[in-house]
Write an enzyme that holds these catalytic residues in place. Structure first.
Site, PDB file in Angstrom:
ATOM      1  N   LYS A  96      27.362 -75.992 -56.874  1.00 19.88           N
ATOM      2  CA  LYS A  96      27.040 -75.366 -58.160  1.00 19.88           C
ATOM      3  C   LYS A  96      27.568 -76.167 -59.359  1.00 19.88           C
ATOM      4  CE  LYS A  96      24.786 -71.830 -56.514  1.00 19.88           C
ATOM      5  NZ  LYS A  96      24.547 -72.217 -55.111  1.00 19.88           N
TER       6      LYS A  96
HETATM    7  C1  LIG Z   1      20.278 -67.488 -56.348  1.00 19.38           C
HETATM    8  C2  LIG Z   1      21.523 -67.412 -55.529  1.00 19.38           C
HETATM    9  N1  LIG Z   1      22.200 -66.249 -55.471  1.00 19.38           N
HETATM   10  C3  LIG Z   1      23.334 -66.127 -54.765  1.00 19.38           C
HETATM   11  C4  LIG Z   1      23.863 -67.190 -54.070  1.00 19.38           C
HETATM   12  C5  LIG Z   1      25.101 -67.003 -53.269  1.00 19.38           C
HETATM   13  O1  LIG Z   1      26.185 -67.704 -53.793  1.00 19.38           O
HETATM   14  P1  LIG Z   1      27.540 -67.850 -52.956  1.00 19.38           P
HETATM   15  O2  LIG Z   1      27.352 -68.920 -51.964  1.00 19.38           O
HETATM   16  O3  LIG Z   1      28.576 -68.181 -54.008  1.00 19.38           O
HETATM   17  O4  LIG Z   1      27.817 -66.518 -52.339  1.00 19.38           O
HETATM   18  C6  LIG Z   1      23.209 -68.424 -54.110  1.00 19.38           C
HETATM   19  C7  LIG Z   1      23.774 -69.567 -53.371  1.00 19.38           C
HETATM   20  O5  LIG Z   1      23.294 -70.632 -53.280  1.00 19.38           O
HETATM   21  C8  LIG Z   1      22.011 -68.546 -54.855  1.00 19.38           C
HETATM   22  O6  LIG Z   1      21.334 -69.706 -54.910  1.00 19.38           O
END
Ligand SMILES: Cc1ncc(COP(=O)(O)O)c(C=O)c1O
Length: 385
Positions: free
Chosen positions: A184
């Protein structure tokens, strides 16, 4: 052709992050502590949020938001199929039903008009995702929420540093969930942040730590007391001090990261804008794009190969690429549970068939960017229809 493989999205971690995490490790406090609180404060200042809660992932932040809002079995939450599984999985986790609405053709963000068509008396919330870092139509969703008495929960996993009409994403009174996963715009390895107004964050905070009314830092540091009470069966979703130490350094670097993401995206736009086989995404007026991803749509009528082979050809030229996203209604769990057909969400399905994501991160040199552009244009030349 390049000699070394160009990875799709390596983290931009420097000596400063390593030093900050090391200091946190040496401090003797390994879990939720003063650095987490400092990170929450710096983060809320940046996105102009009333309050912020640091958690272990964006998934955790989204889940907490739904629990804090009291969303439960029998409820419906409207969201996009064009997202990562976490967005809808958390709706399943609270026993509610994810109701998909199709996306807009240009931004691939949840379409407010499609959302309005699927609102029922059981709808409790709308969960839009700022796809690739392009903000959703915030005002349309605020109007819809007001008109139908719904909550909003924004998935801003891609949207740190994005703005909608001068307002940073995350400055909303409603819940917004950010991700600090390794790929990210800001990373703590794994991690996330939930923002919102004081009342919403106050409801979510104890739920992130077992439902306790006092967290460990306040119990164990000098002057802390051992007594606590469990007020609800909460989760173990806290961030840790070594992660927050990394996050604080990354926050200071964020603007320079964003500048590089903007420059790389612009170089790609310029290189691909005139090529009939390629369709770069265009940003709408009045927004600041977070440039988390660089999605590129192919125009199949100008190519003799499909998207899958295009990604393979990039790999052959030592360029890492990916696909965002396989729409959720095509995954076996959602497809079988709700009986979806691919054509139920024609925009999401159509985009998926011809989209790919190119490398976009602050570590790309001008040579790397040139190599990506050369590889893409070379594939188009060699495989034109
Ligand atoms: C659109 C979206 N929402 C949620 C997430 C989940 O993030 P995390 O891995 O921090 O839980 C991601 C992860 O890539 C994502 O692309």
């Amino acid at each position: 052709m390049r000699e070394a493989f160009l990875p799709f999205s390596p983290p931009a971690i420097g000596e400063e992050e390593i030093q900050a995490a090391t200091e946190a490790l040496r401090s003797g406090w390994l879990t939720l502590g003063p650095r987490v609180r400092e990170f929450e404060n710096a983060f809320s200042e940046l996105v102009r949020a009333e309050a912020a809660l640091a958690v272990s992932s964006c998934t955790a932040a989204l889940h907490l938001a739904l629990v804090a809002l009291g969303i439960q079995p029998g409820d419906e939450v409207v969201t996009t199929p064009f997202t990562f599984a976490a967005t809808a999985n958390v709706i399943e986790h609270v026993g509610a039903r994810p109701v998909f609405a199709d996306v807009e053709a240009d931004t691939l963000n949840l379409d407010p008009s499609a959302v309005e068509r699927v609102i029922t008396p059981r709808t409790r919330a709308i969960l839009p995702v700022h796809f690739a870092g392009h903000p959703v139509e915030m005002e349309r969703f605020q109007d819809l929420a007001g008109k139908h008495g719904l909550e909003l929960v924004f998935d801003a996993a891609h949207a740190l540093a994005a703005e909608y009409r001068g307002h940073p994403i995350g400055s909303e009174k409603h819940f917004t969930a950010f991700s600090f996963y390794a790929t990210k715009n800001l990373t703590t390895g794994e991690g996330g942040m939930l923002t919102g107004d004081e009342a919403r964050i106050a409801r979510a905070r104890p739920l992130a730590l077992h439902g306790m009314n006092r967290d460990a830092w306040r119990r164990y540091h000098q002057g802390g007391a051992w007594f606590y009470e469990i007020e609800s069966p909460g989760f173990k979703y806290n961030l840790t001090d070594p992660q927050a130490a990394m996050g604080l350094v990354q926050l200071r670097k964020l603007e320079s990261f964003q500048k590089r993401r903007d420059a790389v995206s612009l170089a790609y736009d310029r290189a691909f804008g005139e090529c009939p086989a390629l369709e770069p995404m265009k940003a709408r007026e009045g927004i600041r794009h977070a440039r988390h991803l660089y999605p590129l749509r192919l125009r199949p009528e100008y190519l003799s190969i499909g998207r899958d082979q295009f990604v393979e050809e990039l790999g052959r030229r030592r360029i890492g690429a990916s696909v965002h996203f396989i729409p959720l209604h095509l995954h076996p769990f959602y497809r079988d549970r709700y009986g979806f057909q691919p054509e139920d969400f024609p925009q999401a399905d159509g985009a998926y068939r011809r989209i790919l994501s190119l490398p976009l991160h602050p570590g790309l040199s001008d040579t790397d960017v040139g190599d990506v552009i050369d590889a893409v244009l070379d594939i188009v030349r060699q495989h034109g229809a």
